[in-house]
Design an enzyme around this catalytic site. Structure first.
Site, short mmCIF file in Angstrom:
data_model
loop_
_atom_site.label_atom_id
_atom_site.label_comp_id
_atom_site.label_asym_id
_atom_site.label_seq_id
_atom_site.Cartn_x
_atom_site.Cartn_y
_atom_site.Cartn_z
N CYS A 1 14.36 10.32 5.64
CA CYS A 1 14.31 10.09 7.09
C CYS A 1 15.68 10.31 7.68
O CYS A 1 15.81 10.80 8.80
CB CYS A 1 13.83 8.68 7.46
SG CYS A 1 13.06 7.78 6.16
N GLU B 1 11.06 17.28 13.28
CA GLU B 1 11.59 16.81 11.99
C GLU B 1 11.02 17.69 10.89
O GLU B 1 9.81 17.66 10.63
CB GLU B 1 11.18 15.35 11.77
CG GLU B 1 11.64 14.84 10.44
CD GLU B 1 11.35 13.38 10.20
OE1 GLU B 1 10.28 12.89 10.59
OE2 GLU B 1 12.22 12.73 9.61
N GLY C 1 7.24 5.46 7.66
CA GLY C 1 6.45 6.69 7.64
C GLY C 1 6.78 7.53 8.85
O GLY C 1 7.83 7.35 9.49
N SER C 2 5.88 8.41 9.18
CA SER C 2 6.15 9.35 10.28
C SER C 2 5.98 8.65 11.64
O SER C 2 5.28 7.64 11.76
CB SER C 2 5.20 10.54 10.18
OG SER C 2 3.88 10.08 10.39
N THR C 3 6.59 9.23 12.66
CA THR C 3 6.47 8.66 14.01
C THR C 3 5.02 8.68 14.51
O THR C 3 4.55 7.66 15.04
CB THR C 3 7.44 9.37 14.97
OG1 THR C 3 8.78 9.04 14.55
CG2 THR C 3 7.26 8.90 16.41
N GLY D 1 3.29 5.88 12.84
CA GLY D 1 3.89 4.64 13.32
C GLY D 1 3.30 4.22 14.66
O GLY D 1 3.07 3.03 14.93
N GLU E 1 9.90 1.89 10.53
CA GLU E 1 10.99 2.83 10.18
C GLU E 1 10.37 4.20 10.21
O GLU E 1 9.62 4.58 9.30
CB GLU E 1 11.53 2.52 8.78
CG GLU E 1 12.24 1.19 8.66
CD GLU E 1 13.51 1.11 9.50
OE1 GLU E 1 14.06 2.17 9.88
OE2 GLU E 1 13.94 -0.02 9.77
N LYS F 1 0.84 -1.19 0.00
CA LYS F 1 0.00 0.00 0.00
C LYS F 1 0.88 1.25 0.00
O LYS F 1 1.50 1.59 1.00
CB LYS F 1 -0.92 0.03 1.22
CG LYS F 1 -2.01 1.06 1.03
CD LYS F 1 -2.54 1.63 2.32
CE LYS F 1 -1.66 2.69 2.90
NZ LYS F 1 -1.45 3.88 2.06
P1 ADP Z 1 2.81 11.67 6.22
O1 ADP Z 1 2.24 12.04 7.55
O2 ADP Z 1 4.10 12.32 5.95
O3 ADP Z 1 1.87 11.72 5.06
P2 ADP Z 1 2.50 8.94 7.04
O4 ADP Z 1 3.47 8.37 7.99
O5 ADP Z 1 1.16 9.30 7.55
O6 ADP Z 1 3.20 10.15 6.33
O7 ADP Z 1 2.31 7.97 5.80
C1 ADP Z 1 3.09 6.82 5.54
C2 ADP Z 1 2.17 5.72 5.05
O8 ADP Z 1 1.27 5.37 6.10
C3 ADP Z 1 1.29 6.10 3.86
O9 ADP Z 1 1.22 4.96 3.00
C4 ADP Z 1 -0.04 6.38 4.51
O10 ADP Z 1 -1.12 6.20 3.62
C5 ADP Z 1 -0.06 5.33 5.59
N1 ADP Z 1 -1.00 5.58 6.69
C6 ADP Z 1 -1.61 6.72 7.04
N2 ADP Z 1 -2.39 6.55 8.12
C7 ADP Z 1 -2.26 5.25 8.49
C8 ADP Z 1 -2.78 4.43 9.56
N3 ADP Z 1 -3.61 4.92 10.48
N4 ADP Z 1 -2.41 3.14 9.60
C9 ADP Z 1 -1.55 2.64 8.70
N5 ADP Z 1 -1.03 3.33 7.69
C10 ADP Z 1 -1.37 4.63 7.57
#
Ligand code: ADP
Length: 469
Positions: free
Chosen positions: A274, A370, A218-220, A223, A240, A167
């Site tokens: 990152c 960040e 993705g972001s903390t 995560g 990560e 995804k």
């Molecule tokens: P940003 O905040 O910079 O857009 P994210 O860390 O939210 O980055 O996004 C990284 C990935 O996590 C993307 O593929 C996003 O669609 C997905 N994502 C967003 N929300 C959720 C969630 N609640 N659970 C799992 N994955 C998610």
């Protein structure tokens, strides 16, 4: 070209569609399939059905599939590179590097395997360790390196016998869809599936009882949501997450020589890495000189559409991030001194002038948070003990760099930094046989390397006595 989902070996339309914006001009340039929950369920069910047969193949058979995937991506390399630049914004040479690395990753992890290991053997019996695949693995990827971060998950996960759902981030789904198209012609149905969402299916994936592991980059904050949501089924997790890496410049360097390297460590991919250098610490004796040199590099940097030759820094990938970075710059202007850049570029798209700020306190949001964009604070320090304490005073701990003419001094500093990786006099050197990962809130687990690959397996001990009685 139509960008589709891949479910059970079929390239299919989504329940709806998603517009994809080129960050270099802010306009929609493609539309792709967007899945609904029912399609996600179909994909998970297909991956679950495909798992036993895929896991039962010999490792050599799976390696051959991965090599064929690598060949097929290579055959369409230019298409991948151009699409990556258009959806992500990075300059073409950086997109080329990302795709070339991804091809190498498919081959490298395809080659590695975990044969049964004997822990010990005696007259009475033996103890063995098996590394078994987990089942269905979900790869959830971000928008800064949409292909590379997918491939370092796909290659090890498939190589050891898992099946997958991928995804991508909704702002960079196209290269993942293109990989799905390539994979559809090669892999058995269900082994690899692509689901594209609008940030609405992540939670369903991370809580799904038939998903055994989530490999997330993705972001903390996101995560943390993944971790919470995965708890209900005790899923395996690799997280990560974000970083706030320090570049520590020691007092023995030639400022002019290292400045371009430190600048690149901060500005590569418009700072959306990152592991980018997100705060630069200079000794008082070199502070003014380094600030000036970095500011000069920022003023001279070619900021333009990634498709143009000579572009060093492309746009920020999406509007939300663009606005966040501009806010951080505005906040920094109130407290510190903006030496170069400091605002958006007056043109369409999400371009921000590379920005260097000095004289901020350690508490300034641009220093503590960040930024993930083309702006970097330069801070002054007086002693090594002091700078290490300030660097470690962060909830993040992903990477970091030390710049010095004396590699032994570099090592002594590196040993004291609380993070997953520290480079001395280099940055982002990430061979596939070396793992990386975060300390503290920068993540859990490792990716890449043999340690990273092991995270796609379940360690099983088999303890045998030779006689039943
Ligand atoms: P940003 O905040 O910079 O857009 P994210 O860390 O939210 O980055 O996004 C990284 C990935 O996590 C993307 O593929 C996003 O669609 C997905 N994502 C967003 N929300 C959720 C969630 N609640 N659970 C799992 N994955 C998610």
């Amino acid at each position: 070209m139509a960008y589709k989902l891949l479910i059970d070996g079929n390239l299919v339309d989504g329940a709806s569609t998603l517009d994809v914006i080129n960050p270099a001009n802010g306009t929609v340039f493609a539309s792709c399939a967007r899945a609904d929950e029912a399609q996600l369920e179909q994909a998970v069910a297909a991956a679950k059905r495909a798992f036993p047969a895929w896991a039962a193949l010999s490792h050599a058979e799976r390696r051959d599939y991965l090599n064929r995937l690598a060949d097929a991506v290579q055959a369409r390399e230019t298409e991948f590179v151009e699409l990556l630049t258009r959806e992500q914004g990075k300059p073409l040479p950086q997109a080329k590097f990302e795709i070339a690395g991804s091809i190498v990753a498919l081959r490298y992890f395809g080659e590695q395997s975990f044969p049964l290991e004997t822990v010990r053997e005696t007259e009475d019996g033996k103890i063995l360790e098996q590394r078994a695949p987990l089942g269905v693995v979900a790869a959830i990827t971000p928008w800064n390196f949409p292909v590379a971060l997918l491939m370092i998950k796909v290659a090890p996960a498939l190589s050891v016998g898992n099946t997958m759902i991928a995804k991508p981030a909704p702002t960079t789904p196209l290269t993942t869809a293109l990989f799905g198209e390539v994979a559809a012609k090669i892999l058995p149905p269900g082994v690899f599936n692509v689901i594209i969402d609008a940030n609405d299916l992540g939670g369903k994936i991370t809580s799904h009882p038939d998903v055994a592991k989530v490999a997330f980059t993705g972001s903390t904050p996101t995560g943390k949501r993944v971790m919470q949501s995965a708890a209900g089924t005790v899923k395996r997790l690799t997280l990560e997450l974000g970083g706030n890496d320090a570049a520590i410049v020691l007092d023995d360097v030639n400022v002019k020589e290292i400045a371009p390297k430190v600048f690149n460590a901060a500005m590569l991919n418009a700072g959306q890495v990152c592991l980018a250098a997100k705060r630069i610490y200079a000794p008082r004796s070199l502070y003014d000189a380094l600030c000036e040199e970095l500011a000069k590099l920022a003023r001279e940097a070619v900021v333009d559409d990634g498709v143009h030759q000579g572009t060093q820094i492309g746009p920020v990938q999406n509007k939300q991030q663009y606005e966040k970075v501009l806010d951080l710059i505005e906040g920094a202007r109130a407290e510190g001194k903006v030496l170069a850049g400091g605002s958006a570029v007056q043109r369409d798209g999400y371009f921000i002038q590379p920005t260097v700020v000095r004289d901020l306190s350690d508490d300034a949001p641009l220093v503590r948070e960040e930024q993930f964009g083309p702006v970097v604070p330069v801070l002054v320090y007086d002693s090594i003990d002091e700078v290490i304490e300030r660097v470690n005073d962060s909830e993040y701990g992903l990477g970091g760099t030390v710049w010095t003419d004396d590699p032994d001094r570099g090592l002594q500093v590196a040993l004291r930094i609380q993070s997953g990786t520290v480079w001395v006099n280099k940055h982002l050197d990430m061979p596939f046989d070396v793992s990386f990962g975060g300390a503290k809130q920068s993540g859990i687990g490792r990716e890449s390397g043999i340690d990273g690959m092991k995270e796609y397996t379940q360690l099983k001990v088999i303890n045998i006595a030779n006689k039943a009685a």
